[in-house]
Design an enzyme around this catalytic site. Structure first.
Site, mmCIF file in Angstrom:
data_model
loop_
_atom_site.group_PDB
_atom_site.id
_atom_site.type_symbol
_atom_site.label_atom_id
_atom_site.label_comp_id
_atom_site.label_asym_id
_atom_site.label_seq_id
_atom_site.Cartn_x
_atom_site.Cartn_y
_atom_site.Cartn_z
ATOM 1 N N ARG A 35 17.099 42.248 87.382
ATOM 2 C CA ARG A 35 18.154 41.337 87.148
ATOM 3 C C ARG A 35 19.433 41.517 88.236
ATOM 4 O O ARG A 35 20.207 40.693 88.201
ATOM 5 C CB ARG A 35 18.999 42.377 85.952
ATOM 6 C CG ARG A 35 18.381 42.097 84.737
ATOM 7 C CD ARG A 35 18.845 42.650 83.536
ATOM 8 N NE ARG A 35 18.587 42.199 82.281
ATOM 9 C CZ ARG A 35 18.446 42.640 81.252
ATOM 10 N NH1 ARG A 35 19.212 43.944 80.965
ATOM 11 N NH2 ARG A 35 18.148 42.033 79.849
ATOM 12 N N LYS A 202 8.399 42.450 63.857
ATOM 13 C CA LYS A 202 8.912 42.211 62.474
ATOM 14 C C LYS A 202 8.891 40.799 62.502
ATOM 15 O O LYS A 202 9.653 40.098 63.212
ATOM 16 C CB LYS A 202 10.049 42.964 62.542
ATOM 17 C CG LYS A 202 10.024 44.451 62.319
ATOM 18 C CD LYS A 202 11.262 45.076 61.690
ATOM 19 C CE LYS A 202 11.466 46.188 62.037
ATOM 20 N NZ LYS A 202 13.158 46.388 62.494
ATOM 21 N N GLY A 352 12.716 40.234 75.076
ATOM 22 C CA GLY A 352 12.713 41.411 76.000
ATOM 23 C C GLY A 352 11.326 41.931 76.290
ATOM 24 O O GLY A 352 10.772 42.103 77.535
ATOM 25 N N GLY A 375 17.985 39.987 73.838
ATOM 26 C CA GLY A 375 18.575 39.418 72.465
ATOM 27 C C GLY A 375 19.069 37.866 72.815
ATOM 28 O O GLY A 375 19.215 37.387 71.860
HETATM 29 P P1 ADP Z 1 10.189 40.508 72.224
HETATM 30 O O1 ADP Z 1 11.213 41.702 72.628
HETATM 31 O O2 ADP Z 1 9.509 40.007 73.361
HETATM 32 O O3 ADP Z 1 11.239 39.484 71.329
HETATM 33 P P2 ADP Z 1 9.598 42.226 69.705
HETATM 34 O O4 ADP Z 1 10.731 43.319 70.184
HETATM 35 O O5 ADP Z 1 9.693 41.390 68.825
HETATM 36 O O6 ADP Z 1 9.466 41.319 70.963
HETATM 37 O O7 ADP Z 1 8.134 43.054 69.783
HETATM 38 C C1 ADP Z 1 7.511 43.838 70.868
HETATM 39 C C2 ADP Z 1 6.956 45.156 69.974
HETATM 40 O O8 ADP Z 1 5.925 44.610 68.955
HETATM 41 C C3 ADP Z 1 6.151 45.687 71.132
HETATM 42 O O9 ADP Z 1 6.692 47.106 71.263
HETATM 43 C C4 ADP Z 1 4.616 45.807 70.461
HETATM 44 O O10 ADP Z 1 4.037 47.065 70.591
HETATM 45 C C5 ADP Z 1 5.003 45.592 69.139
HETATM 46 N N1 ADP Z 1 3.641 45.077 68.296
HETATM 47 C C6 ADP Z 1 2.982 43.851 68.695
HETATM 48 N N2 ADP Z 1 1.780 43.811 67.995
HETATM 49 C C7 ADP Z 1 1.781 44.852 67.088
HETATM 50 C C8 ADP Z 1 0.952 45.201 66.142
HETATM 51 N N3 ADP Z 1 -0.045 44.730 65.725
HETATM 52 N N4 ADP Z 1 1.283 46.558 65.534
HETATM 53 C C9 ADP Z 1 2.474 47.168 65.878
HETATM 54 N N5 ADP Z 1 3.364 46.770 66.825
HETATM 55 C C10 ADP Z 1 2.857 45.745 67.383
HETATM 56 MG MG MG Z 2 11.898 43.703 71.807
#
Ligand code: ADP
Ligand code: MG
Length: 395
Positions: A35, A202, A352, A375
């Site tokens: 960053r 989620k 992120g 975010g």
């Molecule tokens: P981003 O920050 O890229 O938007 P998220 O915050 O939505 O992504 O999700 C990332 C998290 O999801 C990671 O910490 C990863 O470990 C978790 N994750 C991915 N697949 C699974 C799974 N099958 N079971 C539990 N956690 C998972």
């Molecule tokens: Mg995340």
């Protein structure tokens, strides 16, 4: 159209620049200075224009006075100075006569960084709550405001939206311009097929993203923990995998509405507990009772690759497995490899953890764009307005 650096004259002006220096720091050492690197273009431009550059940034979250000890921007000032190859005057205050005198003494072409803006949160969350008096005070320290902190543009703080409200002139910085151009190209005017990969933990975090992208995407590939809610909605067994029971009906609705667009895993890497030990590849899309799915399986890697290979635009948000554990990183690595080798596709990564995964896995320079805002990029992909951008003056 928002004003950009080219629209203003910075010669001898006091220019307040909101940057995003919210970098990970462990034991006083910066783990990843991406960053800071990304902010150099705007700072160098302003220095070359003979501006007096006054930088503001937050770092981490401040709840108690003890938090301030580990969250000083002093180490950032040192790193910035190395990267700029010029002195960065660091003032360990966010208001008061010492800061005001330092700004008054600033010569054209010099750079000053004040302390972590969130130190003001100790007093009634004045920074995060966008306190008008604090915003007016900071605005009074400069002639022009430049927003180059994409990562906080989805939030209304005193140091971004607040200052912009109370200063005469404002514009976007080069990093924010780049983020908006790249993410915008993927979402607003994509070459088709547009293939979206959504993962992460989620469904509830990504509902608005699914809603918005279903309108423009040709395929939405769903992996990660999110996929189990969709699989459960189709009647598959999901064992102990993460499922959001209250979102099953919604998942069903999406599947009915966009059956041909949504691509789900056909097998998984399963484990009996959430630990970094070797898993087992499931036979099909079902997961046995005592197991949980922690990554996509081999057949799914191939299925996702088949769809990605046709893409002319790719948007990736959310890892498809628990990539932080090496036993469950293979799926996310395969996604990185597949999209890195597409030579005629425009690829952007927002989110992120997906950005961290791509960088950590060594793919930093292989994509058209990796967003610096987790975010903020999510809010952008949802099709919503970012308050930190909206507040900047139009041309
Ligand atoms: P981003 O920050 O890229 O938007 P998220 O915050 O939505 O992504 O999700 C990332 C998290 O999801 C990671 O910490 C990863 O470990 C978790 N994750 C991915 N697949 C699974 C799974 N099958 N079971 C539990 N956690 C998972
Ligand atoms: Mg995340």
């Amino acid at each position: 159209m928002k004003k950009t650096l080219q629209d203003l004259n910075f010669e001898n002006k006091q220019v307040l620049v909101r940057v995003d220096f919210n970098v990970p720091i462990t034991n006083g050492m910066i783990d990843d200075d991406n960053r800071i690197q990304e902010s150099l273009a705007t700072i160098n431009y302003l220095v070359a224009q003979n501006a007096k550059v006054i930088l503001l940034s937050h770092l981490g979250r401040i709840k108690t006075a003890a938090d301030c000890e580990n969250l000083s921007l002093k180490v950032v000032a040192q790193r910035l100075s190395e990267l700029l190859k010029q002195e960065v005057i660091f003032i360990n205050e966010i208001q008061g006569p010492v800061l005001e005198a330092a700004i008054a003494n600033l010569k054209s072409g010099q750079v000053l960084l004040m302390e972590n803006t969130r130190f003001a949160d100790l007093d009634n969350k004045r920074e995060s709550g966008n306190d008008a008096n604090l915003a007016k005070y900071w605005a009074s320290l400069g002639d022009i405001f430049v927003n180059d902190a994409f990562g906080v543009s989805h939030r209304s703080s005193a140091s971004n939206v607040g200052i912009a409200n109370y200063i005469g002139q404002s514009c976007l910085g080069l990093l924010v311009e780049k983020e908006l151009t790249m993410l915008g190209k993927a979402v607003h005017n994509p070459r088709h097929p547009l293939v979206v990969i959504l993962g992460g933990s989620k469904v509830s975090d990504k509902i608005s993203v699914i809603d918005n992208l279903l309108q423009v995407a040709d395929k939405i590939i769903i992996g990660g923990a999110m996929s189990y809610t969709f699989l459960k909605a189709q009647g598959f067994l999901v064992g102990k995998s993460l499922v959001e029971t209250d979102k099953i009906a919604l998942a069903k609705e999406y599947l009915e509405k966009a059956k041909d667009k949504i691509v789900l895993p056909v097998d998984h890497i399963m484990a009996s507990e959430f630990a970094d030990k070797p898993g087992i590849n499931s036979k099909d899309a079902n997961i046995d009772d005592n197991y949980m799915g922690l990554d996509i399986g081999i057949k799914t890697q191939e299925l996702f690759k088949k769809h990605l290979d046709t893409a002319k635009t790719v948007i990736w948000n959310g890892p498809v497995g628990v990539f932080e554990m090496k036993n469950f990183a293979a799926g996310t690595i395969s996604i990185c490899q597949n999209i890195a080798q597409l030579d005629d596709a425009f690829v952007v990564i927002g989110g992120g953890d997906s950005a961290a995964a791509a960088i950590q896995l060594g793919f930093q320079n292989q994509f058209n764009h990796i967003s610096t805002g987790g975010g903020a990029s999510l809010v952008f992909l949802e099709g919503k307005t970012l308050p930190g951008i909206a507040v900047i003056q139009d041309k």
